[in-house]
Design a protein around this motif. Sequence first.
Motif, PDB file in Angstrom:
ATOM      1  N   LEU A 176      51.491  38.384  51.059  1.00 16.95           N
ATOM      2  CA  LEU A 176      50.501  38.828  52.051  1.00 16.95           C
ATOM      3  C   LEU A 176      50.042  40.244  51.745  1.00 16.95           C
ATOM      4  N   ALA A 177      50.990  41.111  51.430  1.00 18.09           N
ATOM      5  CA  ALA A 177      50.646  42.493  51.093  1.00 18.09           C
ATOM      6  C   ALA A 177      49.761  42.531  49.848  1.00 18.09           C
ATOM      7  N   ALA A 178      50.108  41.726  48.841  1.00 15.75           N
ATOM      8  CA  ALA A 178      49.313  41.708  47.613  1.00 15.75           C
ATOM      9  C   ALA A 178      47.878  41.278  47.891  1.00 15.75           C
ATOM     10  N   ASP A 179      47.696  40.251  48.719  1.00 12.25           N
ATOM     11  CA  ASP A 179      46.347  39.766  49.028  1.00 12.25           C
ATOM     12  C   ASP A 179      45.547  40.825  49.785  1.00 12.25           C
ATOM     13  N   ILE A 180      46.216  41.543  50.694  1.00 13.03           N
ATOM     14  CA  ILE A 180      45.540  42.621  51.446  1.00 13.03           C
ATOM     15  C   ILE A 180      45.118  43.741  50.504  1.00 13.03           C
ATOM     16  N   VAL A 181      46.017  44.174  49.650  1.00 13.45           N
ATOM     17  CA  VAL A 181      45.749  45.321  48.774  1.00 13.45           C
ATOM     18  C   VAL A 181      44.663  44.986  47.752  1.00 13.45           C
ATOM     19  N   ILE A 182      44.749  43.807  47.170  1.00 13.80           N
ATOM     20  CA  ILE A 182      43.789  43.426  46.132  1.00 13.80           C
ATOM     21  C   ILE A 182      42.390  43.235  46.716  1.00 13.80           C
ATOM     22  N   ASN A 183      42.308  42.832  47.973  1.00  7.59           N
ATOM     23  CA  ASN A 183      41.010  42.552  48.589  1.00  7.59           C
ATOM     24  C   ASN A 183      40.521  43.658  49.509  1.00  7.59           C
ATOM     25  N   ALA A 184      41.204  44.793  49.493  1.00  6.26           N
ATOM     26  CA  ALA A 184      40.740  45.945  50.264  1.00  6.26           C
ATOM     27  C   ALA A 184      39.571  46.623  49.538  1.00  6.26           C
ATOM     28  N   ASP A 185      38.863  47.463  50.265  1.00  2.05           N
ATOM     29  CA  ASP A 185      37.682  48.127  49.726  1.00  2.05           C
ATOM     30  C   ASP A 185      38.078  49.410  49.000  1.00  2.05           C
ATOM     31  N   TRP A 186      38.737  49.220  47.864  1.00  8.13           N
ATOM     32  CA  TRP A 186      39.070  50.330  46.962  1.00  8.13           C
ATOM     33  C   TRP A 186      39.191  49.746  45.558  1.00  8.13           C
ATOM     34  N   PRO A 187      39.044  50.559  44.511  1.00  6.13           N
ATOM     35  CA  PRO A 187      39.046  50.011  43.149  1.00  6.13           C
ATOM     36  C   PRO A 187      40.453  49.721  42.643  1.00  6.13           C
ATOM     37  N   VAL A 188      40.712  48.458  42.315  1.00  2.88           N
ATOM     38  CA  VAL A 188      42.037  48.019  41.880  1.00  2.88           C
ATOM     39  C   VAL A 188      41.972  47.528  40.432  1.00  2.88           C
ATOM     40  N   THR A 189      42.954  47.935  39.641  1.00  2.00           N
ATOM     41  CA  THR A 189      43.184  47.326  38.325  1.00  2.00           C
ATOM     42  C   THR A 189      44.576  46.722  38.326  1.00  2.00           C
ATOM     43  N   ILE A 190      44.669  45.455  37.953  1.00  2.00           N
ATOM     44  CA  ILE A 190      45.948  44.750  37.919  1.00  2.00           C
ATOM     45  C   ILE A 190      46.396  44.591  36.470  1.00  2.00           C
ATOM     46  N   VAL A 191      47.548  45.177  36.180  1.00  2.00           N
ATOM     47  CA  VAL A 191      48.151  45.087  34.853  1.00  2.00           C
ATOM     48  C   VAL A 191      49.327  44.119  34.999  1.00  2.00           C
ATOM     49  N   GLY A 192      49.074  42.855  34.696  1.00  2.00           N
ATOM     50  CA  GLY A 192      50.059  41.819  34.975  1.00  2.00           C
ATOM     51  C   GLY A 192      50.774  41.314  33.732  1.00  2.00           C
ATOM     52  N   LYS A 295      34.969  42.838  43.834  1.00  2.00           N
ATOM     53  CA  LYS A 295      35.394  42.535  42.465  1.00  2.00           C
ATOM     54  C   LYS A 295      36.432  43.574  42.037  1.00  2.00           C
ATOM     55  N   GLN A 296      37.500  43.089  41.426  1.00  2.00           N
ATOM     56  CA  GLN A 296      38.528  43.984  40.913  1.00  2.00           C
ATOM     57  C   GLN A 296      38.723  43.717  39.417  1.00  2.00           C
ATOM     58  N   THR A 297      39.542  44.534  38.794  1.00  2.00           N
ATOM     59  CA  THR A 297      39.728  44.484  37.338  1.00  2.00           C
ATOM     60  C   THR A 297      41.112  43.955  36.997  1.00  2.00           C
ATOM     61  N   ILE A 298      41.194  43.102  35.984  1.00  2.00           N
ATOM     62  CA  ILE A 298      42.501  42.672  35.472  1.00  2.00           C
ATOM     63  C   ILE A 298      42.569  42.973  33.973  1.00  2.00           C
ATOM     64  N   ALA A 299      43.752  43.332  33.520  1.00  2.00           N
ATOM     65  CA  ALA A 299      43.987  43.525  32.085  1.00  2.00           C
ATOM     66  C   ALA A 299      44.361  42.187  31.476  1.00  2.00           C
ATOM     67  N   ILE A 300      43.707  41.841  30.366  1.00  2.00           N
ATOM     68  CA  ILE A 300      43.953  40.528  29.765  1.00  2.00           C
ATOM     69  C   ILE A 300      44.501  40.618  28.346  1.00  2.00           C
ATOM     70  N   ASN A 301      44.472  41.823  27.762  1.00  2.00           N
ATOM     71  CA  ASN A 301      45.043  41.998  26.427  1.00  2.00           C
ATOM     72  C   ASN A 301      45.407  43.452  26.201  1.00  2.00           C
ATOM     73  N   VAL A 302      46.275  43.697  25.227  1.00  2.00           N
ATOM     74  CA  VAL A 302      46.747  45.041  24.931  1.00  2.00           C
ATOM     75  C   VAL A 302      47.097  45.116  23.451  1.00  2.00           C
TER      76      VAL A 302
END
Length: 318
Positions: A176-192, A295-302
């Motif tokens: 629940l916290a993850a869904d709130i944070v990722i969909n809040a109105d601030w710029p998010v980058t997810i390094v998964g 829209k948020q950003t995800i890392a897909i390669n490194v």
Amino acid sequence: MKKIIFDTDPGIDDAMALLLAHACQDIEVVGITTTFGNASIENTTRNALYLKQKFGMHAEVAKGVNTPLDQVKTEPATLVHGDNGLGNIELPDQINTPLSPLIAHDYIVETLKKQPGEITLVAVGRLTNLALAIEKAPEIGKLVKEVIIMGGAFGHNGHTGNLTPFAEANVYGDPLAADIVINADWPVTIVGLDVTQQTQMSNAYLEKVRTHSEKYGQFIYDITRFYAKFYNDDLGLDGFYVHDSSAIMYLVSPEIFTTKQGHIRVITEGPAKGHTLFKGSNRVFPIDEWATAPKQTIAINVEPQTFNQRYFDIICGN
């Protein structure tokens, strides 16, 4: 200078990431907020205070809450991080470092208000503190510089989950916290896991860090003995994947990562609990709970070799 609040559940890889930030000349760790996960909130907070004391950090430490938003607790990951969270190394009985009087989410809110546009939130554990902060004070979305999260998995490079087949542990621990944070109105980058499981540190690499970094090397080597054994027993690896340090490395060297943007939702219950779903197209479907989210950003390669060289250079340059 990049100012950060490091939201963390130390944690062996959390400690390695914090030391990377501390060693980096371009980063100022303003605050450390603690969460639960790799160990209990009591242990993660003690570990944060210990790391601050041992390495002479100026960051304030603020203790977070100990329960996820859905009230479904998971057991601390002692199998991975040891009973004390730091690979069962010997820790002092007394740590004479004061805690912030503010609870973690209030500390985040107050610090962002005092330093608008200057602070990046780097979160490498459950996202409970960040969710409580943005829900209590939505205006901080306009005050934060950016949010970088180590968590989630989107199927790139074959990586879909590490706690369940389709969930990464941090997101599963408080979806629940993850869904709130990722969909809040601030710029998010997810390094998964898509990138964190592309980078490995071998035992030979860690031995090299031990001998070349007078300040951090022996400590990093000591705490990672337990961690490396877990990865060897569980997955047959020589060494381990580099999770939390990937979030700091993204802040330091974003050019070695490949990213893409889209809408993201988190499954919050059922067998797919904790699964992070990415929608990359702009099509609006008849039923579309993604379309109205930012829209948020995800890392897909490194570039893993460059990553390990830069980690080594920063840690061993001090």
